[in-house]
Write a protein that holds these residues in place. Structure first.
Motif, short mmCIF file in Angstrom:
data_model
loop_
_atom_site.label_atom_id
_atom_site.label_comp_id
_atom_site.label_asym_id
_atom_site.label_seq_id
_atom_site.Cartn_x
_atom_site.Cartn_y
_atom_site.Cartn_z
N GLY A 175 -13.45 5.13 -5.95
CA GLY A 175 -14.90 5.03 -5.46
C GLY A 175 -15.00 5.65 -4.03
N PRO A 176 -16.47 5.95 -3.94
CA PRO A 176 -17.01 6.72 -2.66
C PRO A 176 -16.79 5.74 -1.30
CG PRO A 176 -18.80 5.69 -3.78
CD PRO A 176 -17.62 5.39 -4.90
N ASP A 177 -16.58 4.44 -1.61
CA ASP A 177 -16.34 3.49 -0.25
C ASP A 177 -14.70 3.25 0.06
OD1 ASP A 177 -19.03 3.53 0.20
OD2 ASP A 177 -19.32 1.85 -1.32
N ALA A 233 -3.07 1.15 0.01
CA ALA A 233 -2.70 -0.50 0.19
C ALA A 233 -3.89 -0.85 -0.47
CB ALA A 233 -2.37 -0.77 1.99
N VAL A 234 -5.08 -0.41 -0.23
CA VAL A 234 -6.16 -1.40 -0.64
C VAL A 234 -6.01 -1.27 -2.21
CG1 VAL A 234 -8.74 -0.84 -1.16
CG2 VAL A 234 -7.79 -0.29 1.18
N VAL A 235 -5.79 -0.19 -2.88
CA VAL A 235 -5.61 -0.15 -4.28
C VAL A 235 -4.57 -1.39 -4.69
CG1 VAL A 235 -4.72 1.02 -6.31
CG2 VAL A 235 -6.16 2.45 -4.72
N ALA A 236 -3.46 -1.30 -4.00
CA ALA A 236 -2.29 -2.31 -4.31
C ALA A 236 -2.84 -3.68 -4.01
CB ALA A 236 -1.11 -2.15 -3.24
N LEU A 237 -3.52 -3.94 -2.86
CA LEU A 237 -4.04 -5.44 -2.66
C LEU A 237 -5.08 -5.55 -3.81
CD1 LEU A 237 -4.67 -5.01 1.16
CD2 LEU A 237 -3.05 -6.63 -0.04
N GLY A 247 -20.30 0.27 -14.58
CA GLY A 247 -18.78 -0.07 -14.28
C GLY A 247 -18.09 0.02 -12.92
N SER A 248 -19.09 0.28 -12.03
CA SER A 248 -18.53 0.27 -10.71
C SER A 248 -17.81 -0.97 -10.34
CB SER A 248 -19.46 0.52 -9.40
OG SER A 248 -20.31 1.90 -9.98
N VAL A 249 -16.54 -0.97 -9.75
CA VAL A 249 -15.84 -2.02 -9.12
C VAL A 249 -16.01 -2.07 -7.63
CG1 VAL A 249 -13.40 -2.90 -8.92
CG2 VAL A 249 -14.03 -1.56 -10.96
N ALA A 250 -16.32 -3.12 -7.03
CA ALA A 250 -16.97 -3.40 -5.69
C ALA A 250 -16.26 -4.52 -5.17
CB ALA A 250 -18.48 -3.21 -5.68
N VAL A 251 -16.49 -4.46 -3.57
CA VAL A 251 -16.44 -5.79 -2.82
C VAL A 251 -17.41 -6.19 -1.87
CG1 VAL A 251 -13.86 -5.55 -3.22
CG2 VAL A 251 -15.04 -4.45 -1.19
N ALA A 252 -17.60 -7.29 -1.46
CA ALA A 252 -18.44 -7.61 -0.63
C ALA A 252 -18.32 -9.03 0.05
CB ALA A 252 -20.14 -7.44 -1.16
N ARG A 256 -14.19 2.35 -10.55
CA ARG A 256 -14.88 2.26 -11.74
C ARG A 256 -13.91 1.86 -12.94
NH1 ARG A 256 -13.69 7.25 -14.52
NH2 ARG A 256 -12.54 8.77 -12.94
N LEU A 257 -14.58 1.19 -13.92
CA LEU A 257 -13.74 0.83 -15.02
C LEU A 257 -13.44 2.02 -15.85
CD1 LEU A 257 -15.70 -2.14 -16.67
CD2 LEU A 257 -13.83 -2.20 -15.16
#
Length: 204
Positions: free
Chosen positions: A86-88, A102-106, A148-153, A173-174
């Motif tokens: 993702g772009p962010d 680490a972000v991906v793993a978490l 399909g974007s996977v996001a956090v907020a 993304r999925l």
């Protein structure tokens, strides 16, 4: 807690936390004549069959209950394959003070629960996001977030079921071939429902 009548056969319950919402939803589901329960971040709307006496039971049921502990909910397990590009992703890593790996793993290592749905058909607000990944929304929302974007907020993570504007930070993304979050020709049309458990599987 505050209760607001919504017409003759529905009550909106205003609560203080997601835990209270989950507890209230579980209790209300046990009342006779319930036709719909709509949880949100701090409210539950309960609708009854027309003329049901259960409308009057909502207040005594909730005021006598301990809403500080959410009951265990048995939902369907759902696994969503994700490409973390993702772009962010780097922004999230920088804000969290960790590396991209680490972000991906978490994110992929946690198990999430669908707390409620909304915003768009098929969009589930998932709780269980590791505290390190709690992030503010973007200062300027995007005019178009791809489907399909996977996001956090904030304390939530989720997947955009269709292209739309949005201000959540995009991790990925999925993967191609993943089951769509919303399909009007499928029964049920929405893949995710409150109480379901979700895991994200690293792909690609």
């Amino acid at each position: 807690m505050r209760l607001l009548r919504c017409g003759a056969d529905a009550v909106l319950v205003e609560l203080g936390s997601l835990t209270e919402v989950a507890a209230a939803r579980a209790l209300l589901a046990g009342l006779p004549d319930v036709v719909d329960l709509v949880p949100a971040a701090r409210t539950v709307l309960v609708s009854f069959r027309p003329g049901s006496p259960s409308v009057a039971a909502v207040r005594p049921l909730l005021t006598s209950a301990d809403l500080s502990v959410a009951p265990a909910v048995t939902g369907r397990p759902v696994v969503l394959p994700v490409v973390y590009d993702g772009p962010d992703l780097e922004l999230v890593a920088s804000t969290a003070g960790v590396g991209v790996d680490a972000v991906v793993a978490l994110h992929s290592g946690a198990e999430y629960t669908v707390a409620f749905t909304g915003f768009a058909p098929g969009f589930g607000y998932l709780t269980g996001l590791p505290p390190e990944l709690h992030q503010p929304r973007l200062g300027t929302p995007r005019t178009r977030v791809p489907v399909g974007s996977v996001a956090v907020a904030g304390e939530f993570t989720g997947v955009y079921p269709r292209a739309s504007p949005g201000g959540w930070r995009l991790l990925g993304r999925l993967a191609a071939g993943a089951e769509p979050l919303f399909d009007p020709h499928r029964t049920p049309a929405a893949l995710l429902a409150p109480g379901d458990t979700v895991r994200f599987e690293v792909t690609g």
